[in-house]
Scaffold this motif. Structure first.
Motif: not given
Length: 191
Positions: A66-93
């Motif tokens: 599971f993951a809860v990710v803020d969209l706007r972070l000081e060093d970039g976009s949370g969308l980058d974290v979402v993409a990395a999570i999807r790449e590492a594990r496809a079934d993460t909620r």
């Protein structure tokens, strides 16, 4: 029974397997600590990150269920974290959180694999419900949605931040008189 102890929370988690790892990514440290405590009491195994880089590093080391990710972070976009999570594990909620919601980023978050997109400050129960909802299940309308004044204030704050807190540039982009904008920025956020 207080708001942190809900009997139905464990029922919601029961059908989701044994892996209760939850990655929380937010650069608002007090909010992150409160949310981590609340989610831990609801049965999750918590890891926290305060930046995009930390979130991606933790994802690569131990992809969460599971993951809860803020969209706007000081060093970039949370969308980058979402993409990395999807790449590492496809079934993460995944659930995205943001103080600056708009349709374009909500669509992008969902396309990248987020289940839901919640406005901050989000209630821990709402986050658990979003993380545990079944595919195709619709979320309930919020009991107390933001007022029109609050939505306007949030938009002004978002544009102000995008303009690097430059009042003149923000006023120009919002087609607003500079002094009017200064008065709005000096006031507290409406409810």
């Amino acid at each position: 029974m207080n708001a942190l102890q809900t009997p139905d929370t464990n029922d919601e988690l029961a059908g989701l397997g044994d892996d209760r790892s939850l990655l929380l990514v937010d650069d608002d440290a007090p909010f992150l600590r409160r949310l981590a405590r609340a989610m831990e009491t609801r049965g999750f195994d918590i890891e926290t990150a305060g930046s995009v880089a930390e979130g991606i590093a933790l994802t690569k080391a131990r992809p969460p269920a599971f993951a809860v990710v803020d969209l706007r972070l000081e060093d970039g976009s949370g969308l980058d974290v979402v993409a990395a999570i999807r790449e590492a594990r496809a079934d993460t909620r995944i659930v995205m959180l943001t103080g600056y919601g708009n349709l374009a980023t909500a669509v992008t978050a969902v396309k990248l694999g987020a289940l839901d997109y919640l406005a901050k400050p989000a209630d821990a129960d709402d986050i658990v419900h979003a993380l545990t909802q079944q595919p195709g299940e619709k979320t309930d309308l919020p009991e107390n949605p933001m007022s029109a004044d609050r939505v306007r204030w949030e938009h002004i704050q978002r544009v102000y931040e995008m303009c690097d807190r430059n009042v003149s540039e923000t006023a120009r982009r919002l087609n607003m008189h500079r002094r009017t904008l200064q008065r709005i920025l000096a006031k507290r956020a409406p409810r």
